[in-house]
Motif scaffolding. Structure first.
Motif, PDB file in Angstrom:
ATOM      1  N   ALA A 527       0.838  -1.206   0.000  1.00  0.00           N
ATOM      2  CA  ALA A 527       0.000   0.000   0.000  1.00  0.00           C
ATOM      3  C   ALA A 527       0.873   1.256   0.000  1.00  0.00           C
ATOM      4  CB  ALA A 527      -0.941  -0.035   1.198  1.00  0.00           C
ATOM      5  N   VAL A 528       1.435   1.522  -1.160  1.00  0.00           N
ATOM      6  CA  VAL A 528       2.330   2.667  -1.325  1.00  0.00           C
ATOM      7  C   VAL A 528       1.801   3.525  -2.472  1.00  0.00           C
ATOM      8  CG1 VAL A 528       4.666   3.342  -2.019  1.00  0.00           C
ATOM      9  CG2 VAL A 528       4.336   1.434  -0.443  1.00  0.00           C
ATOM     10  N   PHE A 529       1.892   4.850  -2.298  1.00  0.00           N
ATOM     11  CA  PHE A 529       1.499   5.781  -3.364  1.00  0.00           C
ATOM     12  C   PHE A 529       2.741   6.149  -4.157  1.00  0.00           C
ATOM     13  CE2 PHE A 529      -1.463   6.213   0.125  1.00  0.00           C
ATOM     14  CZ  PHE A 529      -2.695   6.140  -0.512  1.00  0.00           C
ATOM     15  N   LEU A 530       2.596   6.128  -5.481  1.00  0.00           N
ATOM     16  CA  LEU A 530       3.728   6.463  -6.345  1.00  0.00           C
ATOM     17  C   LEU A 530       3.435   7.781  -7.050  1.00  0.00           C
ATOM     18  CD1 LEU A 530       4.039   2.905  -7.879  1.00  0.00           C
ATOM     19  CD2 LEU A 530       5.566   3.888  -6.170  1.00  0.00           C
ATOM     20  N   PRO A 537       8.160   6.715  -4.639  1.00  0.00           N
ATOM     21  CA  PRO A 537       7.143   6.300  -3.656  1.00  0.00           C
ATOM     22  C   PRO A 537       7.011   7.330  -2.524  1.00  0.00           C
ATOM     23  CG  PRO A 537       8.948   4.684  -3.843  1.00  0.00           C
ATOM     24  CD  PRO A 537       9.377   5.903  -4.566  1.00  0.00           C
ATOM     25  N   LEU A 538       5.796   7.539  -2.100  1.00  0.00           N
ATOM     26  CA  LEU A 538       5.539   8.444  -0.970  1.00  0.00           C
ATOM     27  C   LEU A 538       5.763   7.661   0.316  1.00  0.00           C
ATOM     28  CD1 LEU A 538       4.192  11.279  -0.188  1.00  0.00           C
ATOM     29  CD2 LEU A 538       2.092   9.959   0.065  1.00  0.00           C
ATOM     30  N   ASN A 539       6.560   8.204   1.230  1.00  0.00           N
ATOM     31  CA  ASN A 539       6.823   7.490   2.483  1.00  0.00           C
ATOM     32  C   ASN A 539       6.590   8.413   3.668  1.00  0.00           C
ATOM     33  OD1 ASN A 539       7.625   5.739   4.463  1.00  0.00           O
ATOM     34  ND2 ASN A 539       9.524   5.113   3.453  1.00  0.00           N
ATOM     35  N   ALA A 561     -11.210  -0.543  -3.227  1.00  0.00           N
ATOM     36  CA  ALA A 561     -12.516   0.112  -3.306  1.00  0.00           C
ATOM     37  C   ALA A 561     -12.384   1.635  -3.383  1.00  0.00           C
ATOM     38  CB  ALA A 561     -13.350  -0.276  -2.087  1.00  0.00           C
ATOM     39  N   ARG A 562     -11.328   2.153  -2.799  1.00  0.00           N
ATOM     40  CA  ARG A 562     -11.237   3.616  -2.721  1.00  0.00           C
ATOM     41  C   ARG A 562     -10.246   4.177  -3.733  1.00  0.00           C
ATOM     42  NH1 ARG A 562     -12.449   6.130   2.245  1.00  0.00           N
ATOM     43  NH2 ARG A 562     -13.684   4.816   3.641  1.00  0.00           N
ATOM     44  N   ASP A 563     -10.490   5.436  -4.116  1.00  0.00           N
ATOM     45  CA  ASP A 563      -9.526   6.062  -5.031  1.00  0.00           C
ATOM     46  C   ASP A 563      -8.500   6.849  -4.222  1.00  0.00           C
ATOM     47  OD1 ASP A 563     -10.916   8.260  -4.216  1.00  0.00           O
ATOM     48  OD2 ASP A 563     -11.927   8.589  -6.150  1.00  0.00           O
ATOM     49  N   VAL A 564      -7.470   7.301  -4.924  1.00  0.00           N
ATOM     50  CA  VAL A 564      -6.354   7.969  -4.245  1.00  0.00           C
ATOM     51  C   VAL A 564      -6.850   9.172  -3.439  1.00  0.00           C
ATOM     52  CG1 VAL A 564      -4.192   9.218  -4.609  1.00  0.00           C
ATOM     53  CG2 VAL A 564      -4.692   7.177  -5.971  1.00  0.00           C
ATOM     54  N   LYS A 584      -1.823   4.395  -7.018  1.00  0.00           N
ATOM     55  CA  LYS A 584      -1.620   3.340  -6.014  1.00  0.00           C
ATOM     56  C   LYS A 584      -0.766   2.221  -6.608  1.00  0.00           C
ATOM     57  CE  LYS A 584      -6.115   2.812  -5.778  1.00  0.00           C
ATOM     58  NZ  LYS A 584      -7.426   2.211  -5.489  1.00  0.00           N
ATOM     59  N   GLU A 585       0.153   1.714  -5.848  1.00  0.00           N
ATOM     60  CA  GLU A 585       0.849   0.482  -6.249  1.00  0.00           C
ATOM     61  C   GLU A 585      -0.175  -0.658  -6.128  1.00  0.00           C
ATOM     62  OE1 GLU A 585       4.227  -0.719  -7.213  1.00  0.00           O
ATOM     63  OE2 GLU A 585       2.678  -2.239  -7.599  1.00  0.00           O
ATOM     64  N   MET A 586      -0.290  -1.478  -7.145  1.00  0.00           N
ATOM     65  CA  MET A 586      -1.297  -2.537  -7.109  1.00  0.00           C
ATOM     66  C   MET A 586      -0.703  -3.939  -6.914  1.00  0.00           C
ATOM     67  SD  MET A 586      -3.939  -0.725  -6.989  1.00  0.00           S
ATOM     68  CE  MET A 586      -5.202  -1.986  -6.950  1.00  0.00           C
ATOM     69  N   ASP A 587       0.621  -4.041  -6.822  1.00  0.00           N
ATOM     70  CA  ASP A 587       1.211  -5.347  -6.501  1.00  0.00           C
ATOM     71  C   ASP A 587       0.816  -5.727  -5.075  1.00  0.00           C
ATOM     72  OD1 ASP A 587       2.419  -5.426  -8.920  1.00  0.00           O
ATOM     73  OD2 ASP A 587       4.485  -5.342  -8.176  1.00  0.00           O
ATOM     74  N   ILE A 588       0.733  -7.028  -4.847  1.00  0.00           N
ATOM     75  CA  ILE A 588       0.469  -7.480  -3.476  1.00  0.00           C
ATOM     76  C   ILE A 588       1.749  -8.060  -2.874  1.00  0.00           C
ATOM     77  CG2 ILE A 588      -1.989  -7.899  -3.848  1.00  0.00           C
ATOM     78  CD1 ILE A 588      -1.262 -10.934  -3.996  1.00  0.00           C
TER      79      ILE A 588
END
Ligand code: ZN
Ligand code: ZN
Ligand code: ZN
Length: 1008
Positions: A527-530, A537-539, A561-564, A584-588
């Motif tokens: 769950a990281v924002f790019l 990546p936002l940290n 379910a939610r958007d950025v 959003k990073e979508m890798d799990i």
């Protein structure tokens, strides 16, 4: 129905199993009059001989559930020292198999033995719920429908699938008697656990363990995901084997003057022609010798490693070379001369660089290695050294996508094919271009996907990694690496078996950085924002924390379910470029990261648990799985290992040492065994094997265990049957006043208690099993219970000799029931309910403690045991003599009609033996004979010499007692009971049996 009538059929069956002292069931005309027989104290119990485990175990489970036995145990042990066995979560997919049953039984044995040793040992079972196998199953179920479903709907389907198998496996584990917090297990898909996973990830992320980078990873084109090292298995695979020539485009004279003006090629060998479109370089070993030789027909010149020259020529029929000996090459030079050369790609418009690499060997191939940084681990790092392009030409599904990229012409014949299918058109293309020197196939060990068993490829992809060399601070304040900290922590853990330490150390020492990203849906997102602009990546810890809180409430679904905009505070800007748009990073996350975080999600957060755990115990494959990932996450986040001890079990195999397989039909299904033989039989089987090694299982072995169970059950039944009229508070006899044999057997029982508890302490359940069997067979069946019957059945009920025996039997039953409870949990509880009750007694054996030694014997019994060593040696000799005399027909078949005479040899100074003399009164019982004489006579004819003493068997004196059937000289001395011995007369009098007259010749019925 009254108890008496209920017990009756039981009694008959039980009696038939006993060697009754009164002639036995097969005597044609029973010499014991019926009325007298009814005065014998025969065993009585409602504990059935036939266990009926498949029917009775479920009923007992239900009773336990109704009483909430697990909660009662927790309450009973509250405040005691904790013992935490942390459950490694099985994967929630399919029914349980024997390996699961083995694993859960071992854990149950540990938890129950610790509980009965006085620890507060909660057991919180868990399940691994996310991940590829479930997503694949759900994919199969959904079929094409999945394409139109949003990720939330797919995740819901996966959740339902996982829950279904959690419920199934839970019922199966409970069925085999495993205790635990089954009504509230931990699930990696619960919202709280999902939140803990991202929380642990953010811990890594904020401490700068995590980076995003391009890396060659194993990639399953079938499952379309990166695979960890642990997810790859080697299997045989047939690959093409092609030799391809690359034309030198740089100056040949720069390599060796002899090559000036020549038409020069090098030859590469590959088993993955599909990687040729991605070919960027040819690697040579700088230290190896290379030769240049000429084709006799074409005068074209070829460069290969000198050692491989002959083999290359032999493998390539297209080459015309008469001899490959030292005289026929044009030039010889080290591989280092080839660095910086250039070649023409065999079918693409691309220049190929000559490079050097020391992993190139002369073992196989040509000594010239085609290098595609996108498709090989070595190649990738070589590519980095030479700054070669790492462009990915193969998509997630393994299809070739070259058109318009780096020299690919539109309409290449391999375009759009999956890599393995593209081999053939590529080989054809090589042939057309005159670059193919040989085309055969090659069978070799090749990496396959552990899930789908398809061959995998190496593919450079953008992934998230945890860096093993991330700096960490030691306890002493010095700087070290994450890898070294993990290695240091391994040394503080107890590994059982000990080789586990080296195994996991080697794995940690040599492992690459941990690739934690997977390109799937069913899991917890990274769950990281790019940054939409620069990709940074936002940290932000505050943002990270808000996501953890959100996941607690809504689960990881919230990410989908939610958007950025609804996840990020307005105005958040990229630290790198100041841009304010993010994606959003979508890798799990790798599922090993999830289960590896359980020390936090479960041990840290559950109030009744704590980290580090006292024990992790799983199969030996978990050194690279759960033990491994748990160690890494805990060391990174908490700076210590998550466990104090790790025990590993072997594989379950058949009797021939083969793995179970459908095709061999050698499988042993624990659910089926529970249904047919009982859960208890699986448990006893687990106890019978040393789980540290590979363990054998088969129908045959299960039957053998079942036979052992029956023997043990019959022993328990004998114990219960003979204390039916015994109330310990009223009838028990002080140890000092007990009969010597009863004292002795209690001393043996105390030894068994010590032995089994020591075995339990070291988790050597097989030692406990063998000690128990030996005790039951040798001490009880072959000795104690055998000789005791006369005293138990024929003495007056309240006779001190009988009460002494009953005191011993009661203590033995108490001890055995507690000792076997961790293993035979159903049977022990069944016996417990039938043992004498008292006010302070626990309602279930599972609430009780193991017996203390002092409950069995008051103190040292050394002298007693020394005496009994002699007495039992004597008994062995007597039994042999009896057997010999019976064979020789000098005595009858009935020991009760036999007298034993013991004597001493002339030469023995001390006679008679003081021990034998001391125990003289109990010798008839010990030998099971009517009379024992100790003679001072010297050796006479007809005796058998046995060392210092001799033993003689002869018909007993006197006549037969009608009640106990012993030959004695005091039969008919008591007028009221004229047909019995004095001992029996006393017994009859004690129970107020009506006196009777001597029988007439045609009647044996006493008067009423
Ligand atoms: Zn696969
Ligand atoms: Zn940016
Ligand atoms: Zn008698």
């Amino acid at each position: 129905m009254s108890e008496a009538t209920q017990a009756k059929p039981e009694l008959k069956a039980l009696k038939s199993t006993l060697n009754l002292p009164v002639g036995g069931k097969d005597t044609p005309s029973d010499p014991v009059p019926k009325a007298l027989k009814s005065t014998l104290n025969l065993p009585q119990t409602t504990f059935p001989m036939k266990a009926n485990l498949p029917q009775n175990e479920p009923a007992r489970l239900e009773a336990w559930q109704q009483q909430d036995l697990y909660a009662q145990i927790r309450t009973a042990r509250a405040g005691q020292p904790k013992y935490i066995l942390h459950d490694g979560p099985p994967y929630a997919n399919g029914a349980i198999h024997l390996g699961h049953a083995l694993n859960k039984c071992i854990k149950d044995f540990v938890v129950k033995t610790k509980t009965m040793a006085g620890f507060d040992a909660p057991y919180v079972p868990g399940w691994d719920c996310h991940g590829l196998p479930i997503e694949i199953k759900v994919d199969e179920q959904l079929g094409r429908k999945k394409l139109e479903m949003d990720p939330i709907a797919v995740r819901r389907a996966c959740r339902e699938y996982a829950q279904k198998y959690v419920d199934l496996q839970r019922s199966q584990f409970e069925r085999i008697g495993v205790f635990g917090r089954w009504n509230d297990p931990y699930l990696t898909m619960s919202f709280g656990y999902e939140a803990s996973i991202v929380e642990t990830f953010y811990d890594f992320f904020e401490k700068k363990f995590v980076y995003k980078g391009l890396k060659p990873v194993y990639w399953c084109i079938h499952d379309r995901t990166a695979l960890a090292e642990a997810e790859v298995e080697y299997e045989q695979h047939t690959s093409p084997s092609v030799y391809v020539r690359y034309k030198l485009t740089s100056d040949p004279a720069a390599i060796d003057r002899a090559l000036a003006g020549k038409d020069v090629y090098t030859i590469i060998w590959t088993t993955t022609p599909w990687t040729l479109p991605a070919s960027q370089a040819v690697a040579f070993n700088p230290e190896l010798d290379y030769v240049a030789f000429e084709d006799e027909t074409t005068a074209e010149t070829y460069i290969v490693a000198k050692e491989l020259w002959g083999r290359v020529v032999a493998a390539c029929p297209a080459l015309r070379v008469e001899a490959t000996n030292v005289n026929y090459y044009l030039a010889k030079f080290p591989g280092s001369k080839l660095e910086g050369t250039t070649f023409q790609h065999p079918f693409l418009d691309r220049s190929i660089l000559g490079v050097t690499a020391d992993y190139v060997t002369a073992e196989q191939g040509t000594g010239a290695v085609h290098t595609s940084p996108a498709h090989g681990v070595d190649d990738f790092y070589t590519g980095q050294r030479y700054k070669l392009p790492e462009i990915q030409y193969v998509d997630n599904a393994g299809k070739q996508r070259h058109t318009d990229l780096h020299g690919g012409q539109p309409g290449e014949p391999y375009e759009g094919l999956t890599v393995f299918k593209s081999n053939a058109p590529i080989i054809e293309l090589l042939r057309e271009r005159g670059a193919l020197l040989s085309d055969t196939s090659f069978e070799h060990s090749y990496p396959h996907c552990w899930r789908c068993h398809n061959p995998v490829i190496v593919r450079a992809t953008e992934q998230w990694f945890i860096g093993m060399e991330t700096p960490m601070i030691t306890d002493e304040g010095t700087v070290t690496t994450f890898r070294q900290r993990a290695l240091d922590e391994i040394k503080k853990v107890v590994w059982d078996p000990a080789w586990g330490e080296e195994r996991i150390s080697n794995m940690i020492a040599t492992r690459p950085d941990w690739c934690i990203s997977r390109q799937r849906i069913w899991g917890v997102p990274i769950a990281v924002f790019l940054c939409d602009k620069c990709g940074e990546p936002l940290n932000e810890p505050a943002v990270n924390k808000s996501i953890v809180d959100l996941f607690k409430k809504e689960g990881a679904d919230a990410w989908y379910a939610r958007d950025v905009a609804s996840l990020l505070p307005a105005g958040t800007a990229c630290a790198g470029c100041g841009h304010k748009e993010f994606r959003k990073e979508m890798d799990i996350l790798d599922v090993w990261f999830e289960s590896g975080s359980s020390w936090h999600a479960v041990l840290d957060l559950e109030p009744e648990l704590h980290s580090p755990a006292d024990l992790y115990t799983e199969g030996g494959d978990q050194h690279r799985g759960w033990f491994h990932s748990s160690l890494l996450t805990s060391v990174a986040v908490r700076n210590h290992a998550p466990y104090k001890m790790v025990a590993t079990s072997g594989w379950t195999l058949d009797e021939q040492g083969r793995a179970f397989s459908k095709s061999l039909g050698n499988g042993v299904d624990p659910v089926d065994i529970a249904k047919r033989l009982g859960g208890e039989i699986i448990r006893l089987w687990v106890a019978s094997v040393d789980f540290r090694e590979d363990v054998a299982a088969s129908e045959n072995l299960m039957q053998r265990v079942s036979d052992n169970y029956r023997k043990l059950r019959n022993t328990l039944r004998f114990l219960l049957g003979n204390i039916h009229d015994f109330n310990p508070e009223e009838h028990s006899i002080a140890f000092s006043a007990m009969q010597p044999l009863d004292q002795y057997i209690l001393a043996r029982t105390a030894e068994l208690d010590a032995k089994i508890r020591a075995a339990y302490d070291s988790f050597e359940f097989h030692r406990a099993y063998h000690a128990l069997n030996e005790y039951v067979n040798t001490d009880l069946s072959a000795l104690y219970l055998d000789v005791l019957k006369d005293r138990l059945y024929t003495f007056a009920p309240n006779h001190p000799g009988r009460r002494s025996a009953q005191t011993a039997l009661w203590r033995i039953a108490e001890t055995l029931t507690r000792l076997i409870a961790p293993i035979l949990s159903f049977t022990a509880d069944e016996v417990w309910a039938l043992l004498p009750k008292s006010a302070t007694r626990e309602s279930s054996v599972h609430l009780a403690l193991f017996p203390a030694m002092s409950e069995i014997i008051p103190g040292t019994t050394r002298q007693l045991e020394e005496d009994w060593d002699q007495l039992l040696t004597l008994r062995d000799e007597v039994l042999k003599v009896l057997e010999e005399a019976r064979t020789a027909k000098t005595i009858s078949n009935k020991p009760s009609e036999t007298q034993i005479v013991l004597g001493w040899l002339n030469s023995v100074a001390e006679r008679p033996n003081p021990v034998f003399e001391q125990y003289k009164s109990i010798l008839p019982e010990l030998f099971g004979v009517a009379q024992v004489e100790i003679s001072n006579a010297i050796v006479t004819e007809g005796t058998v010499e046995k060392g210092a003493f001799y033993v003689q068997a002869k018909p007993a004196a006197g006549s037969k007692c009608e009640r106990c059937w012993r030959f004695t000289e005091d039969v008919s001395q008591e007028a009221n009971y004229p047909t019995v011995c004095l001992r029996c007369a006393d017994a009859l009098e004690a129970i107020h049996f009506p006196p009777y007259d001597a029988p007439s010749s045609n009647s044996t019925e006493p008067q009423a």
